[in-house]
Design an enzyme around this catalytic site. Structure first.
Site, PDB file in Angstrom:
ATOM      1  N   ARG A 120       0.857  -1.192   0.000  1.00  0.00           N
ATOM      2  CA  ARG A 120       0.000   0.000   0.000  1.00  0.00           C
ATOM      3  C   ARG A 120       0.892   1.240   0.000  1.00  0.00           C
ATOM      4  O   ARG A 120       1.676   1.438   0.926  1.00  0.00           O
ATOM      5  CB  ARG A 120      -0.899   0.002   1.237  1.00  0.00           C
ATOM      6  CG  ARG A 120      -1.652   1.297   1.419  1.00  0.00           C
ATOM      7  CD  ARG A 120      -2.594   1.299   2.623  1.00  0.00           C
ATOM      8  NE  ARG A 120      -3.264   2.575   2.686  1.00  0.00           N
ATOM      9  CZ  ARG A 120      -3.144   3.459   3.683  1.00  0.00           C
ATOM     10  NH1 ARG A 120      -2.429   3.179   4.750  1.00  0.00           N
ATOM     11  NH2 ARG A 120      -3.758   4.610   3.626  1.00  0.00           N
ATOM     12  N   HIS A 159      -2.724  10.992   0.648  1.00  0.00           N
ATOM     13  CA  HIS A 159      -2.216  10.802   2.011  1.00  0.00           C
ATOM     14  C   HIS A 159      -1.531  12.104   2.433  1.00  0.00           C
ATOM     15  O   HIS A 159      -0.335  12.165   2.628  1.00  0.00           O
ATOM     16  CB  HIS A 159      -1.246   9.605   2.052  1.00  0.00           C
ATOM     17  CG  HIS A 159      -0.942   9.079   3.433  1.00  0.00           C
ATOM     18  ND1 HIS A 159      -1.070   7.739   3.779  1.00  0.00           N
ATOM     19  CD2 HIS A 159      -0.521   9.698   4.552  1.00  0.00           C
ATOM     20  CE1 HIS A 159      -0.714   7.576   5.051  1.00  0.00           C
ATOM     21  NE2 HIS A 159      -0.383   8.747   5.541  1.00  0.00           N
ATOM     22  N   TYR A 162      -3.692   2.283  15.941  1.00  0.00           N
ATOM     23  CA  TYR A 162      -2.451   2.330  16.722  1.00  0.00           C
ATOM     24  C   TYR A 162      -2.680   2.250  18.227  1.00  0.00           C
ATOM     25  O   TYR A 162      -2.138   1.424  18.908  1.00  0.00           O
ATOM     26  CB  TYR A 162      -1.679   3.625  16.417  1.00  0.00           C
ATOM     27  CG  TYR A 162      -1.130   3.670  15.012  1.00  0.00           C
ATOM     28  CD1 TYR A 162       0.147   3.226  14.733  1.00  0.00           C
ATOM     29  CD2 TYR A 162      -1.914   4.144  13.950  1.00  0.00           C
ATOM     30  CE1 TYR A 162       0.653   3.239  13.438  1.00  0.00           C
ATOM     31  CE2 TYR A 162      -1.407   4.172  12.657  1.00  0.00           C
ATOM     32  CZ  TYR A 162      -0.131   3.709  12.410  1.00  0.00           C
ATOM     33  OH  TYR A 162       0.349   3.720  11.132  1.00  0.00           O
ATOM     34  N   GLU A 203      -3.198   0.101   8.200  1.00  0.00           N
ATOM     35  CA  GLU A 203      -1.973   0.498   8.912  1.00  0.00           C
ATOM     36  C   GLU A 203      -2.041  -0.014  10.336  1.00  0.00           C
ATOM     37  O   GLU A 203      -3.108   0.050  10.963  1.00  0.00           O
ATOM     38  CB  GLU A 203      -1.838   2.029   9.021  1.00  0.00           C
ATOM     39  CG  GLU A 203      -1.350   2.733   7.804  1.00  0.00           C
ATOM     40  CD  GLU A 203      -1.260   4.248   8.017  1.00  0.00           C
ATOM     41  OE1 GLU A 203      -1.005   4.695   9.158  1.00  0.00           O
ATOM     42  OE2 GLU A 203      -1.445   4.965   7.022  1.00  0.00           O
TER      43      GLU A 203
END
Ligand code: GBH
Length: 524
Positions: free
Chosen positions: A116, A161, A350, A418
């Site tokens: 990615r 992004h 995260y 991610e």
């Protein structure tokens, strides 16, 4: 001090967690070793995609080469160097513009299925507009894509992004309603150029970070800090821009080439500080503020912004003397246009926190979106601290997060686009290894519950420019030596461990790499 009191209450919640774990442990020992074995023996299903992720500004460098123009990050690092912790820039970064073949070699070493990466808008369209396509920019991505395909690595492209062309920023960027058309024009060029070979697209990475970090606060470019205003204007436009780019793909390119188009959100795990109804409601409000304002318009049953948030912002705005709400609702037509425009749910995960309205203090700016919801957050002391101030390891956070998606939107295909850990550097990154193992255990737990999780992308392939933190925080499976003009990439322990997980499709908690020499396995 209320904070102390709630820390204690937080302690209670954690104690409760420990008691549950203890019970599970006791149960497991009762049925003799079996539990451990079953857990250890769990496999990722056939077809489950393992990948790594990066982003253009964070790795490419070559900031002004071959016709590329300035984007908002170039502009920020060049004009406001003090905003970056180590006064560094992404001018060279990992120099992937020139070293992309080495990057692909690293992917072959890891044995990943998919890569990615994101495209630099201002490399492809230097004016920001589609009046002129920079062929050299398109060629760079063609080379990268062809190199990936040569080794059977499936490319997944993120169109945006965070590196908006500076020229568009000067026209208001994501606050200008015309951005919806500008983004569609850019998307058309991207699809025209690459969809013959690329079958997966993500329109926008983390709308919340684009809007809240960039416009509603000053933690990402363009550091606008229009608190309580900028994030809400942006939230409207970004949903419409995403939807328009999705419809274009869906109507024109999908019928011709197949493929999918989705949207990726940043989701921290939010849990209630206590079991009280108030704290559960605080979780809902924090969820609405953090990500549901961006994902509800696309994934919720009725579309549109979250109802409670709309009401709260309208009420606060009126009390603050604004003639209309700072969060402008979509029209019914817009709602219908946006709803359902994603072939999968992309989640970047995260960290997490415990939330409670009683942790709210009046320290927030007025107006601001945190002031609108009146919810505060806390991090228990015993969550491991990463190298990033915002990032602590919350127990079970991956599993909790995946379940939040299911609870809110039902069963839908999910990609973890991610996930990773930050350190200060060094090759022996045991904390990162532990983090990946627990996160992937969480993925297996969610798969056991029947969630349709299709893939997992580690953030990141290698150390890179970590936005305002510059090069001080490292997220790489490979370490990058920035003092070396060659920008040599060296695999960390976590790279070997991730490779082993991909190869065996299992997590072996005891696996220790026997060598520090990376090789490419047969078939890669
Ligand atoms: C990802 O976002 C990005 O997509 C990626 O580019 C980046 O390198 C990676 O994270 C690691 O940071 O208000 O200062 O406490 C992660 C999303 C990052 C969202 C941190 C919330 C809180 C910043 N999150 N952020 S702060």
């Amino acid at each position: 001090m209320p904070i102390n009191m709630f820390r204690r209450l937080g302690g209670l919640a954690i104690l409760h967690g420990y008691i549950m774990k203890l019970l599970v442990l006791l149960l497991c020992s009762a049925v003799a070793v079996t539990c451990g074995k079953v857990r250890q023996g769990r496999k990722f299903p056939d077809g489950f995609v393992f990948g790594v992720a990066t982003a253009s500004y964070q790795i490419e460098g070559a900031w002004d080469e071959d016709g590329k123009s300035e984007n908002i990050w170039d502009y920020l690092v060049h004009n406001n160097p003090d905003a970056i912790v180590d006064r560094s820039t992404g001018d060279v970064a990992c120099d992937s513009y020139h070293k992309y073949k080495r990057d692909v070699e690293m992917m072959r070493e890891l044995g990943i299925d998919s890569y990615r990466f994101s495209l630099s808008w201002s490399r492809i369209l230097p004016s920001g507009f589609a009046n002129h396509v920079n062929e050299a920019g398109v060629q760079f991505y063609n080379n990268l894509i062809d190199e990936l395909l040569k080794y059977n690595i499936d490319p997944i492209i993120t169109l945006y992004h965070w590196d908006l062309p500076q020229k568009l920023q000067e026209l208001g960027g994501w606050l200008n309603p015309l951005v919806v058309d500008w983004f569609e024009d850019y998307a058309r060029v991207v699809y025209e150029s690459f969809s013959d070979r690329v079958k997966s697209f993500i329109t926008i990475n983390e709308p919340g970070q684009v809007c809240y970090d960039g416009y509603g606060t000053d933690i990402k470019a363009p550091l606008l800090n229009a608190t309580g205003i900028g994030e809400y204007i942006c939230a409207r436009h970004i949903a419409l821009a995403h939807a328009k780019a999705y419809h274009l793909y869906n109507n024109v390119y999908k019928p011709k080439y197949g493929g999918v188009c989705g949207y990726t959100f940043a989701m921290d795990s939010v849990a209630p500080l206590t079991d009280s109804e108030e704290d559960k409601y605080a979780v809902e409000l924090m969820t609405q503020h953090q990500w549901a304002i961006y994902s509800d318009p696309v994934f919720s049953k009725d579309g549109g912004f979250p109802k409670e948030l709309l009401e709260l912002v309208a009420k606060k705005s009126a009390a603050q003397g604004f003639p209309r709400s700072r969060l402008i609702d979509f029209t019914e037509e817009e709602k219908a246009y946006i709803r359902g425009t994603s072939d999968f749910y992309g989640v970047n995960h995260y960290t997490g926190s415990l939330v409670s309205s009683s942790l709210y203090t009046s320290q927030y700016a007025v107006p601001s979106s945190l002031d609108d919801i009146e919810v505060g957050q806390m991090i228990p002391d015993d969550w491991l601290q990463s190298a990033s101030a915002w990032f602590q390891k919350m127990p079970d956070s991956m599993y909790i997060t995946l379940k939040l998606i299911q609870k809110r939107y039902g069963d839908l295909p999910i990609y973890i686009t991610e996930n990773g850990w930050s350190s200060y550097g060094g090759i022996d990154d045991d904390d990162r290894v532990d983090y990946y193992r627990s996160a992937l255990e969480g993925v297996l737990d969610a798969l056991d519950d029947g969630l349709n999780i299709k893939g997992y992308y580690a953030w990141s392939l290698m150390d890179n420019f970590e936005w305002l933190a510059g090069y001080t925080e490292r997220f790489g499976l490979y370490q990058v030596d920035y003092d070396d003009p060659e920008l040599t990439r060296t695999p960390r322990k976590s790279a070997f461990v991730y490779k082993h997980i991909i190869k065996t499709r299992m997590i072996d908690p005891d696996y220790e790499p026997e060598t520090n020499v990376m090789t490419i396995d047969e078939g890669h």
